[in-house]
Write a protein that holds these residues in place. Structure first.
Motif, mmCIF file in Angstrom:
data_model
loop_
_atom_site.group_PDB
_atom_site.id
_atom_site.type_symbol
_atom_site.label_atom_id
_atom_site.label_comp_id
_atom_site.label_asym_id
_atom_site.label_seq_id
_atom_site.Cartn_x
_atom_site.Cartn_y
_atom_site.Cartn_z
ATOM 1 N N GLY A 11 -25.764 54.132 -5.566
ATOM 2 C CA GLY A 11 -26.333 55.232 -6.320
ATOM 3 C C GLY A 11 -27.740 54.898 -6.765
ATOM 4 N N PRO A 12 -28.360 55.839 -7.432
ATOM 5 C CA PRO A 12 -29.735 55.598 -7.868
ATOM 6 C C PRO A 12 -29.779 54.552 -8.982
ATOM 7 C CG PRO A 12 -28.912 57.661 -8.761
ATOM 8 C CD PRO A 12 -27.874 57.158 -7.809
ATOM 9 N N PRO A 13 -30.830 53.768 -9.052
ATOM 10 C CA PRO A 13 -30.927 52.766 -10.105
ATOM 11 C C PRO A 13 -31.074 53.444 -11.464
ATOM 12 C CG PRO A 13 -32.950 52.860 -8.825
ATOM 13 C CD PRO A 13 -31.969 53.756 -8.159
ATOM 14 N N THR A 14 -30.509 52.823 -12.481
ATOM 15 C CA THR A 14 -30.574 53.388 -13.824
ATOM 16 C C THR A 14 -31.196 52.369 -14.777
ATOM 17 O OG1 THR A 14 -28.393 52.551 -14.407
ATOM 18 C CG2 THR A 14 -28.482 54.736 -13.428
ATOM 19 N N ASP A 15 -31.542 52.840 -15.960
ATOM 20 C CA ASP A 15 -32.098 51.963 -16.982
ATOM 21 C C ASP A 15 -31.016 51.291 -17.815
ATOM 22 O OD1 ASP A 15 -34.646 52.607 -16.202
ATOM 23 O OD2 ASP A 15 -34.820 54.261 -17.619
ATOM 24 N N VAL A 16 -29.767 51.664 -17.601
ATOM 25 C CA VAL A 16 -28.649 51.121 -18.370
ATOM 26 C C VAL A 16 -27.970 50.030 -17.559
ATOM 27 C CG1 VAL A 16 -26.471 51.712 -19.482
ATOM 28 C CG2 VAL A 16 -28.326 53.373 -19.436
ATOM 29 N N PRO A 17 -27.776 48.836 -18.143
ATOM 30 C CA PRO A 17 -27.088 47.776 -17.392
ATOM 31 C C PRO A 17 -25.608 48.120 -17.220
ATOM 32 C CG PRO A 17 -27.602 47.037 -19.609
ATOM 33 C CD PRO A 17 -28.229 48.383 -19.447
ATOM 34 N N SER A 18 -25.033 47.606 -16.157
ATOM 35 C CA SER A 18 -23.629 47.871 -15.888
ATOM 36 C C SER A 18 -22.745 47.108 -16.868
ATOM 37 C CB SER A 18 -23.292 47.454 -14.455
ATOM 38 O OG SER A 18 -23.387 46.047 -14.341
ATOM 39 N N VAL A 19 -21.481 47.488 -16.933
ATOM 40 C CA VAL A 19 -20.526 46.833 -17.821
ATOM 41 C C VAL A 19 -20.367 45.355 -17.458
ATOM 42 C CG1 VAL A 19 -18.115 46.808 -18.561
ATOM 43 C CG2 VAL A 19 -19.337 48.962 -18.380
ATOM 44 N N PRO A 20 -20.228 44.996 -16.160
ATOM 45 C CA PRO A 20 -20.127 43.569 -15.841
ATOM 46 C C PRO A 20 -21.362 42.775 -16.273
ATOM 47 C CG PRO A 20 -19.391 44.855 -13.978
ATOM 48 C CD PRO A 20 -19.972 45.813 -14.972
ATOM 49 N N THR A 21 -22.539 43.398 -16.162
ATOM 50 C CA THR A 21 -23.764 42.713 -16.592
ATOM 51 C C THR A 21 -23.742 42.476 -18.094
ATOM 52 O OG1 THR A 21 -25.013 43.686 -14.784
ATOM 53 C CG2 THR A 21 -26.278 42.861 -16.659
ATOM 54 N N LEU A 22 -23.336 43.477 -18.858
ATOM 55 C CA LEU A 22 -23.240 43.303 -20.307
ATOM 56 C C LEU A 22 -22.233 42.216 -20.663
ATOM 57 C CD1 LEU A 22 -23.387 46.969 -21.621
ATOM 58 C CD2 LEU A 22 -25.113 45.183 -21.858
ATOM 59 N N PHE A 23 -21.113 42.176 -19.937
ATOM 60 C CA PHE A 23 -20.094 41.159 -20.204
ATOM 61 C C PHE A 23 -20.634 39.762 -19.935
ATOM 62 C CE2 PHE A 23 -16.466 38.558 -18.817
ATOM 63 C CZ PHE A 23 -15.730 38.594 -19.997
ATOM 64 N N ARG A 24 -21.345 39.596 -18.814
ATOM 65 C CA ARG A 24 -21.916 38.285 -18.501
ATOM 66 C C ARG A 24 -22.944 37.871 -19.547
ATOM 67 N NH1 ARG A 24 -22.831 40.650 -13.493
ATOM 68 N NH2 ARG A 24 -20.937 40.596 -12.305
ATOM 69 N N LEU A 25 -23.779 38.815 -19.967
ATOM 70 C CA LEU A 25 -24.763 38.510 -21.000
ATOM 71 C C LEU A 25 -24.083 38.128 -22.311
ATOM 72 C CD1 LEU A 25 -27.409 41.283 -20.375
ATOM 73 C CD2 LEU A 25 -27.657 38.834 -19.966
ATOM 74 N N HIS A 26 -22.986 38.790 -22.600
ATOM 75 C CA HIS A 26 -22.233 38.487 -23.816
ATOM 76 C C HIS A 26 -21.700 37.060 -23.770
ATOM 77 C CE1 HIS A 26 -19.356 38.965 -27.071
ATOM 78 N NE2 HIS A 26 -18.430 38.533 -26.252
ATOM 79 N N LEU A 27 -21.249 36.623 -22.616
ATOM 80 C CA LEU A 27 -20.695 35.269 -22.488
ATOM 81 C C LEU A 27 -21.788 34.201 -22.478
ATOM 82 C CD1 LEU A 27 -17.944 35.727 -19.783
ATOM 83 C CD2 LEU A 27 -17.633 35.447 -22.236
ATOM 84 N N ILE A 28 -22.910 34.501 -21.867
ATOM 85 C CA ILE A 28 -23.927 33.479 -21.639
ATOM 86 C C ILE A 28 -24.977 33.417 -22.741
ATOM 87 C CG2 ILE A 28 -25.778 32.800 -20.075
ATOM 88 C CD1 ILE A 28 -24.078 34.012 -17.810
ATOM 89 N N ASP A 29 -25.495 34.552 -23.135
ATOM 90 C CA ASP A 29 -26.659 34.579 -24.007
ATOM 91 C C ASP A 29 -26.268 34.941 -25.434
ATOM 92 O OD1 ASP A 29 -29.158 34.729 -25.077
ATOM 93 O OD2 ASP A 29 -29.897 36.290 -23.757
ATOM 94 N N ARG A 30 -26.383 34.015 -26.347
ATOM 95 C CA ARG A 30 -26.025 34.245 -27.740
ATOM 96 C C ARG A 30 -26.976 35.226 -28.412
ATOM 97 N NH1 ARG A 30 -21.333 34.374 -28.153
ATOM 98 N NH2 ARG A 30 -20.089 32.515 -28.285
ATOM 99 N N ARG A 31 -28.242 35.241 -28.007
ATOM 100 C CA ARG A 31 -29.177 36.200 -28.588
ATOM 101 C C ARG A 31 -28.786 37.617 -28.206
ATOM 102 N NH1 ARG A 31 -34.406 34.501 -26.132
ATOM 103 N NH2 ARG A 31 -32.949 33.641 -24.645
ATOM 104 N N MET A 32 -28.378 37.807 -26.964
ATOM 105 C CA MET A 32 -27.940 39.127 -26.529
ATOM 106 C C MET A 32 -26.680 39.536 -27.287
ATOM 107 S SD MET A 32 -28.726 41.599 -24.770
ATOM 108 C CE MET A 32 -28.391 42.834 -23.588
ATOM 109 N N HIS A 33 -25.810 38.573 -27.526
ATOM 110 C CA HIS A 33 -24.595 38.844 -28.295
ATOM 111 C C HIS A 33 -24.968 39.365 -29.684
ATOM 112 C CE1 HIS A 33 -20.511 38.499 -29.679
ATOM 113 N NE2 HIS A 33 -20.893 37.705 -30.655
ATOM 114 N N ALA A 34 -25.953 38.768 -30.308
ATOM 115 C CA ALA A 34 -26.398 39.211 -31.632
ATOM 116 C C ALA A 34 -26.963 40.629 -31.572
ATOM 117 C CB ALA A 34 -27.429 38.241 -32.190
ATOM 118 N N ILE A 35 -27.704 40.946 -30.525
ATOM 119 C CA ILE A 35 -28.259 42.291 -30.371
ATOM 120 C C ILE A 35 -27.136 43.309 -30.204
ATOM 121 C CG2 ILE A 35 -29.584 43.779 -28.809
ATOM 122 C CD1 ILE A 35 -31.382 41.316 -28.287
#
Length: 108
Positions: free
Chosen positions: A24-48
């Motif tokens: 599909g067309p690219p969007t400005d919203v990250p996918s759910v798996p991307t958010l999950f990976r960021l949640h696990l890896i990046d503590r700053r993103m978790h805080a946001i």
């Protein structure tokens, strides 16, 4: 008794091939798996991600108060794991905080 068809069915000539799956067309919203990976890896993103519902916290708190109290009262990791299905909304944050506190307490 009718004969069973074999596992391999041949494509009939009058049926068109399925189109290739497109992302599909690219969007400005990250996918759910991307958010999950960021949640696990990046503590700053978790805080946001934890600050996002701050504007709606009074509404969410009224909805999730009972579940938050259950999570806070969990005395053991096993009890906390049993409450995992209830850990939604603000109770999810409380569950993660309680899990971290129980892990720290056990390792000391």
């Amino acid at each position: 008794m009718p004969k069973r068809r074999g596992k391999h069915q041949h494509r009939t000539p009058n049926r068109p091939a399925r189109p290739a799956h497109s992302a599909g067309p690219p969007t400005d919203v990250p996918s759910v798996p991307t958010l999950f990976r960021l949640h696990l890896i990046d503590r700053r993103m978790h805080a946001i991600l934890r600050r996002i519902p701050a504007a709606l916290k009074p509404v969410f708190l009224a909805r999730d108060r009972e579940r938050i109290e259950l999570v806070k009262q969990a005395a053991t990791p096993a009890a906390l794991i049993d409450l995992a299905p209830l850990a939604t909304g603000l109770a999810e944050t409380a569950w993660q905080d309680r899990c971290a506190s129980l892990v720290r307490r056990r390792s000391c």
